[in-house]
Design an enzyme around this catalytic site. Structure first.
Site, PDB file in Angstrom:
ATOM      1  N   GLU A   1     133.721  47.506   2.931  1.00  0.00           N
ATOM      2  CA  GLU A   1     133.081  48.826   2.799  1.00  0.00           C
ATOM      3  C   GLU A   1     134.149  49.822   2.346  1.00  0.00           C
ATOM      4  O   GLU A   1     135.166  49.975   3.011  1.00  0.00           O
ATOM      5  CB  GLU A   1     132.462  49.240   4.136  1.00  0.00           C
ATOM      6  CG  GLU A   1     132.055  50.707   4.236  1.00  0.00           C
ATOM      7  CD  GLU A   1     131.118  51.155   3.111  1.00  0.00           C
ATOM      8  OE1 GLU A   1     130.164  50.420   2.788  1.00  0.00           O
ATOM      9  OE2 GLU A   1     131.357  52.247   2.524  1.00  0.00           O
TER      10      GLU A   1
ATOM     11  N   SER B   1     126.249  51.077   8.056  1.00  0.00           N
ATOM     12  CA  SER B   1     124.890  51.031   8.590  1.00  0.00           C
ATOM     13  C   SER B   1     124.385  52.382   9.051  1.00  0.00           C
ATOM     14  O   SER B   1     123.994  52.559  10.198  1.00  0.00           O
ATOM     15  CB  SER B   1     124.839  50.055   9.780  1.00  0.00           C
ATOM     16  OG  SER B   1     125.285  48.781   9.386  1.00  0.00           O
TER      17      SER B   1
ATOM     18  N   ARG C   1     130.298  41.169  16.627  1.00  0.00           N
ATOM     19  CA  ARG C   1     129.419  40.055  16.299  1.00  0.00           C
ATOM     20  C   ARG C   1     130.100  39.099  15.322  1.00  0.00           C
ATOM     21  O   ARG C   1     129.445  38.408  14.557  1.00  0.00           O
ATOM     22  CB  ARG C   1     128.122  40.609  15.706  1.00  0.00           C
ATOM     23  CG  ARG C   1     127.538  41.697  16.602  1.00  0.00           C
ATOM     24  CD  ARG C   1     126.225  42.185  16.096  1.00  0.00           C
ATOM     25  NE  ARG C   1     125.222  41.149  16.245  1.00  0.00           N
ATOM     26  CZ  ARG C   1     123.925  41.342  16.034  1.00  0.00           C
ATOM     27  NH1 ARG C   1     123.501  42.530  15.665  1.00  0.00           N
ATOM     28  NH2 ARG C   1     123.073  40.373  16.190  1.00  0.00           N
TER      29      ARG C   1
ATOM     30  N   CYS D   1     119.065  58.744   4.571  1.00  0.00           N
ATOM     31  CA  CYS D   1     117.812  59.512   4.535  1.00  0.00           C
ATOM     32  C   CYS D   1     117.799  60.602   5.595  1.00  0.00           C
ATOM     33  O   CYS D   1     116.995  61.535   5.531  1.00  0.00           O
ATOM     34  CB  CYS D   1     116.603  58.621   4.796  1.00  0.00           C
ATOM     35  SG  CYS D   1     116.791  56.965   4.175  1.00  0.00           S
TER      36      CYS D   1
ATOM     37  N   TYR E   1      88.511  56.441  13.267  1.00  0.00           N
ATOM     38  CA  TYR E   1      87.880  57.756  13.266  1.00  0.00           C
ATOM     39  C   TYR E   1      87.709  58.297  14.678  1.00  0.00           C
ATOM     40  O   TYR E   1      87.171  57.629  15.552  1.00  0.00           O
ATOM     41  CB  TYR E   1      86.499  57.722  12.602  1.00  0.00           C
ATOM     42  CG  TYR E   1      85.665  58.921  12.990  1.00  0.00           C
ATOM     43  CD1 TYR E   1      86.086  60.198  12.624  1.00  0.00           C
ATOM     44  CD2 TYR E   1      84.529  58.797  13.778  1.00  0.00           C
ATOM     45  CE1 TYR E   1      85.376  61.320  13.022  1.00  0.00           C
ATOM     46  CE2 TYR E   1      83.809  59.921  14.182  1.00  0.00           C
ATOM     47  CZ  TYR E   1      84.233  61.177  13.806  1.00  0.00           C
ATOM     48  OH  TYR E   1      83.549  62.287  14.209  1.00  0.00           O
TER      49      TYR E   1
ATOM     50  N   ASP F   1     120.077  49.468  -2.809  1.00  0.00           N
ATOM     51  CA  ASP F   1     119.941  50.437  -3.895  1.00  0.00           C
ATOM     52  C   ASP F   1     120.532  49.950  -5.220  1.00  0.00           C
ATOM     53  O   ASP F   1     120.400  50.633  -6.236  1.00  0.00           O
ATOM     54  CB  ASP F   1     120.627  51.755  -3.511  1.00  0.00           C
ATOM     55  CG  ASP F   1     119.884  52.483  -2.398  1.00  0.00           C
ATOM     56  OD1 ASP F   1     118.853  51.975  -1.941  1.00  0.00           O
ATOM     57  OD2 ASP F   1     120.354  53.566  -2.000  1.00  0.00           O
TER      58      ASP F   1
ATOM     59  N   TRP G   1      84.347  60.920   7.441  1.00  0.00           N
ATOM     60  CA  TRP G   1      84.798  60.194   6.250  1.00  0.00           C
ATOM     61  C   TRP G   1      86.278  60.484   6.094  1.00  0.00           C
ATOM     62  O   TRP G   1      86.665  61.615   5.787  1.00  0.00           O
ATOM     63  CB  TRP G   1      84.067  60.669   4.992  1.00  0.00           C
ATOM     64  CG  TRP G   1      82.640  60.253   4.873  1.00  0.00           C
ATOM     65  CD1 TRP G   1      81.550  61.010   5.207  1.00  0.00           C
ATOM     66  CD2 TRP G   1      82.117  59.017   4.367  1.00  0.00           C
ATOM     67  NE1 TRP G   1      80.399  60.308   4.957  1.00  0.00           N
ATOM     68  CE2 TRP G   1      80.711  59.075   4.435  1.00  0.00           C
ATOM     69  CE3 TRP G   1      82.710  57.857   3.862  1.00  0.00           C
ATOM     70  CZ2 TRP G   1      79.882  58.036   4.017  1.00  0.00           C
ATOM     71  CZ3 TRP G   1      81.882  56.817   3.449  1.00  0.00           C
ATOM     72  CH2 TRP G   1      80.490  56.905   3.530  1.00  0.00           C
TER      73      TRP G   1
ATOM     74  N   ALA H   1     123.056  49.571   4.700  1.00  0.00           N
ATOM     75  CA  ALA H   1     121.837  48.910   5.179  1.00  0.00           C
ATOM     76  C   ALA H   1     121.672  47.472   4.689  1.00  0.00           C
ATOM     77  O   ALA H   1     121.571  46.536   5.492  1.00  0.00           O
ATOM     78  CB  ALA H   1     120.614  49.744   4.791  1.00  0.00           C
ATOM     79  N   ALA H   2     121.663  47.274   3.376  1.00  0.00           N
ATOM     80  CA  ALA H   2     121.371  45.935   2.856  1.00  0.00           C
ATOM     81  C   ALA H   2     122.482  44.953   3.236  1.00  0.00           C
ATOM     82  O   ALA H   2     122.216  43.863   3.753  1.00  0.00           O
ATOM     83  CB  ALA H   2     121.195  45.984   1.334  1.00  0.00           C
TER      84      ALA H   2
END
Lengths: 462, 462
Positions: free
Chosen positions: A37, A43, A74, A47, A435, A292, A443, A13-14
Site C-alpha cells: 500500500e 481498508s 491475520r 465514500c 405497503y 476501482d 401504490w 477495499a478490493a
C-alpha cells in the site's frame, strides 16, 4: 515456507478484502500473502470522507474498517508506504519502492491481485497546486482539507467553490454548507448529477437552490486564482470569476492502471482492466484485478463500464479471495445502481440513462411520475419523482432514476433487482412491495412509474 | 340504455378501483355501472385507521381517497348504505337492501364484481359487546373508538388492552401509547407478530418492552369484564384479569364470503373466493372478485392464500376493471410482503416462514444476521436484524424477515422482487444495491444475510 505466494497491489477495499478472504480459506503454511500500500491507510471508506469533512462523522479513524496492524495479525505481510512501480508478468515479479526508506526491490509472486484503485481527474489548469485547493479522494486528502479549514478559522469571508457536480461534488457541497460556507458548485455539464438524465438533474439543481447552494451549469473552469501568498482566492471560468477561500475538486476519477498498461495487460475503453466473471484478468491465469481499477460488465447494456464504488470493490475482493484461496466465486456484473444525498434531498439511479440506451442502439420510452414516499395523509409525506425507461415493444426495464426526500433513494433497489432479473415494466406493475401508510402510498411510487411506463410502451406501438 | 350492465358489490378499494378503471375504458353509453356499499364510506384507507386514532392523521376524511360524490361524477351509480343480501348466479341478478329505507329489490347484471372485503374475527366471549370494546376495521369503527376515548376524558385511570399482536394489534398499541394510555397487548401466540417466525417475533417483543408496551404471550382471553354501567372494566384470561378502560380488538379478519358461499361460488381453504389470474371467479365467465374476499396464488409456495391488504385490493380492482372494460390485465399472485411499525421499530416480512416452508414439504436452511441500516460510522446508524430462509441444495430464496429501526422495513422489497424472479441466495449476493454511507453499510444487510445463507446452503450438504 508456504506452498504459494500471493502478492496484492493496493491496500484498500478490493485488495485487502481479497487478502482477508484468501487468508480465511488458506492458512500461512499454504499461502504467503504480501500486500503493498503506497499510502498511510488501509481498508477505509473513501465514500465517508464528505461526512467526516461535514462533521457528521467525528473522527478519521471511524472511516477505517481495518488497520494495518489488524491485517498483520491475520498473517498478512502488509508493507505500508510501499509503491509497486513495476510489473514483470513473464517473470512473475513486481518492483516495490519503499517511500520512507527509498529502497527498491523486486519480489516474486505465484498469484497476483491488482487493486490499484482510481486517481482523481485533475485538469491541468493554472493554480491547481495552490494552497486551499483540495481533492477528497483519500484520507490524506480529507485531512489536508480539514487542516486547511482549521487554518482559515471562523472569521472573514467563508466562500467555498466546489468544482464538479457529480456524487462527490454534491456531497462536498453539503459538507461545506454544514461547515457554514457559502457554497458555489461549478458544473461543466447541462445539469448537476450527470449520472441522471438532464430532466432529473434539473430537479436536483432546483432542490440545491432551495438549500442555498448556488449551482452554475455549463461552467468550464479556466484558472484557479491565487493571491500574493500563493493561496487560492477564486476560480475563473471563461465568463466569471468566483471568489473562494477554499476550492474542493470533485471532478471524478479514472482507473489507476499505468502499471497494468506498461505490463501489457488488457484495458477497456475507459482505461480499466478487463477481467472475466471470476475477476481474473483476461488472458492471465494467475492475475486477478478488482475495485476501482477494473471495468465490469454492465448487465443492462452488455458493455464494459467503469464504476468506482466501494460496494463493488468489496464484492470484487470477496470473489478474488475465494478464487485465490481455492474456492469459487463470480461477480456477474453491475446494473449501475448509485444513491446519494444533498442534505435531505435523495438521489438515486440504476440502469441506463436515455443517452446510454441510445448509445447501444436500444429504442425506448420514458415515463416520469410524481408521488410521495409515504401515504399522502401520513405525517412527513414528501414529494418523490421517479423516471422509468423501458425498451420499446418488449417493455424490458432499462433504467430508473429517483429524486425525492427522505425514504426515496433506496427504493431504487427494487429496480436494481428487476434489472438483474430482466423484468418487463408490465411484470413490475404486479410486484408485491411492502405497503403500510408510514412507508408507502397504497401504490408504491415505483409501481406507479411502472404503470405509466406500460402505458407508454403500449401507446408507442412498434 | 347502455349495452351492458356491471354490478359491483362493495364500495371500497377493490370494488371502486374496478368500477373506475372500467369507466376509464368504457363510457356510460357502453357500460352502465351500479355499485353497492353497505357502509357510510367509499374508497378509504383502513390501513390508516391506527394513525388517525393515534392523532398522526388529523381527520377522518384524510383517509378517504374518493367520496361517493366523486364516484357519481364519473357516471357510477353508487348506492350507499345498500347491502347486497342475495346473489342469483343463474338469473344474473343480485338482491339489494337499502338499509336506510328498508326497501329491498332484485337487480340484474351482465357482469358482476364481488368485492365484499373481510370481516373482523370476533370470538364469542362474554362481554364482547360492552361499551368500550372496539374493532378497528372500518371508518365507523375508528370513529366509535375515538368517541369512546373522548368520553373517557383525560382524567383517572387510562389503561388500554389490545387483544391480538398482529399488524393491527401492534399498530393500535402504538396508537394507544401515543394517546397516553398504559398499554397491555394480549397475544394468544408464542410471540407477537405471528407472521414472523418466533425468533424474529421475540425481537419485536423485546423492542415493545423497551417502548413501554407490555406484551403477554400465550394469553387466551376468556371474558371481557364489565361494570355495573355495562362499560368494560377489564379483560380476563385463564390466569389473570387485566384492568382496562378501553379494549381494542386486533385479532385479524376473515373473507366476507357468505353471499358467495350461498351462491355456490368456489371458495379456497381459508374461505376466500378462488379466481384465475384475470381475477375472474373460477368457472364463472362474467363474475370477477378481488380484494380482501379472495384468496390469491402464493408464488413461493404455489398454494392459495388469504392476504387482506389494501395494496393488493387496489391491484385487483385495476386488473378487474381492465378486463371488464375490454382491456386485459392479470394479477399473477403475491409473495406475501408486509411491513409495519411500532413507534420507531420497523417490522417486515416476505415469502415463507419456517413453518410455511415445512408445511409445503420444502427443506430449507436459515441465516440470521445483525447489521445496521446505515454505515456504522454514520449518525443514526441503528441495529437491523435480517433472517433469510433458503431452500436446501438449490439455494432458492424462500423468505426474508426484518426487524430494525428507521430505514429497515422497506429493504424487504429487494427480497420481494428476488422471490418473484425466483432468485437463489447465491444470485442475491451479487445484487447491485444502492450504497452510500447515509443509506447502507458497504455490504447492504440483505446482502450480508444472503452471504450467510449461501454458506448455510453449502454447509448443509444435501
Amino acid at each position: 515456507m508456504a506452498a504459494e505466494r500471493l502478492v496484492v497491489i493496493g491496500g484498500d477495499a478490493a485488495g485487502m478484502s481479497a487478502a482477508s478472504q484468501a487468508r480465511r480459506l488458506k492458512g500461512p503454511d499454504e499461502l504467503e500473502i504480501v500486500a503493498f500500500e503506497r499510502g498511510h491507510f488501509t481498508s477505509y471508506s473513501a465514500c465517508g470522507i464528505p461526512y467526516w469533512v461535514s462533521g457528521d462523522v467525528g473522527a478519521r479513524d471511524d472511516l477505517i474498517a481495518r488497520t494495518p496492524e489488524e491485517h498483520r495479525e491475520r498473517s498478512i505481510d502488509l508493507r505500508m508506504r510501499t509503491e509497486v512501480t513495476g510489473l514483470d508478468v513473464s517473470g512473475r515479479r513486481v518492483r516495490a519502492l519503499d517511500r520512507e526508506s527509498g529502497e527498491a526491490y523486486w519480489t516474486g509472486y505465484d498469484k497476483l491481485v491488482i487493486a490499484t484503485g482510481a486517481r482523481p481527474v485533475r485538469p491541468e489548469l493554472p493554480g491547481m497546486d495552490a494552497a486551499g485547493v483540495h481533492g477528497v479522494q483519500t484520507l490524506d486528502d480529507g485531512q489536508a482539507l480539514l487542516d486547511s479549514l482549521d487554518a482559515l478559522g471562523t472569521e472573514g469571508a467563508r466562500r467555498a467553490v466546489v468544482v464538479g457536480a457529480g456524487y462527490i461534488g454534491v456531497e462536498m457541497a453539503e459538507a461545506m454548507l454544514k461547515r457554514g460556507f457559502e457554497v458555489t458548485v461549478l458544473n461543466r455539464g447541462e445539469q448537476p448529477m450527470a449520472t441522471l438524465d438532464p430532466d432529473m438533474g434539473r430537479l436536483v439543481h432546483e432542490a440545491m437552490d432551495g438549500l442555498g447552494i448556488t449551482t452554475v451549469n455549463g461552467a468550464a473552469v479556466t484558472e484557479i486564482l491565487t493571491g500574493a501568498d500563493g493561496r487560492v482566492t477564486g476560480v475563473a471560468t471563461d465568463a466569471v470569476r468566483y471568489p473562494a477561500d477554499v476550492v474542493v475538486l470533485g471532478i471524478g476519477v479514472e482507473p489507476e492502471t499505468g502499471l497494468a498498461r506498461e505490463a501489457g495487460l488488457p484495458l477497456g475503453p475507459q482505461g480499466g482492466l478487463l477481467t472475466d466473471q471470476a475477476m481474473r484478468v483476461v488472458g492471465h491465469e494467475d492475475i486477478w484485478a478488482g475495485g476501482d481499477c477494473v471495468e465490469v460488465l454492465d448487465l443492462v447494456s452488455g458493455r464494459p463500464r467503469h464504476i468506482p464504488l466501494g460496494t463493488h470493490a468489496n464484492k470484487h475482493g470477496q470473489v478474488i479471495g475465494s478464487n485465490v484461496g481455492g474456492g469459487y466465486g463470480t461477480f456477474p456484473g453491475v446494473v449501475g445502481t448509485a444513491v446519494s444525498k444533498v442534505c435531505d434531498l435523495e438521489i438515486a439511479r440504476t440502469g441506463l440513462r436515455e443517452k446510454d440506451a441510445a448509445a447501444v442502439g436500444l429504442r425506448f420510452v420514458t415515463a416520469t411520475i410524481e408521488s410521495t414516499q409515504r401515504a399522502g395523509y401520513y405525517p412527513g409525506a414528501k414529494p418523490m419523482t421517479v423516471k422509468m425507461i423501458a425498451e420499446l415493444r418488449t417493455g424490458r426495464l432499462l433504467g430508473v432514476q429517483i429524486v425525492g426526500r427522505e425514504g426515496s433513494a433506496k427504493r431504487v433497489d427494487v429496480a436494481a433487482v428487476a434489472l438483474t432479473a430482466r423484468m418487463t415494466v408490465e411484470q413490475m406493475t404486479a410486484l408485491d412491495l411492502g405497503y403500510a401508510p408510514p412507508f408507502s402510498p397504497v401504490w408504491d411510487p415505483v409501481l406507479v412509474a411502472a404503470r405509466k411506463a406500460v402505458a407508454a410502451v403500449r401507446g408507442a406501438g412498434n
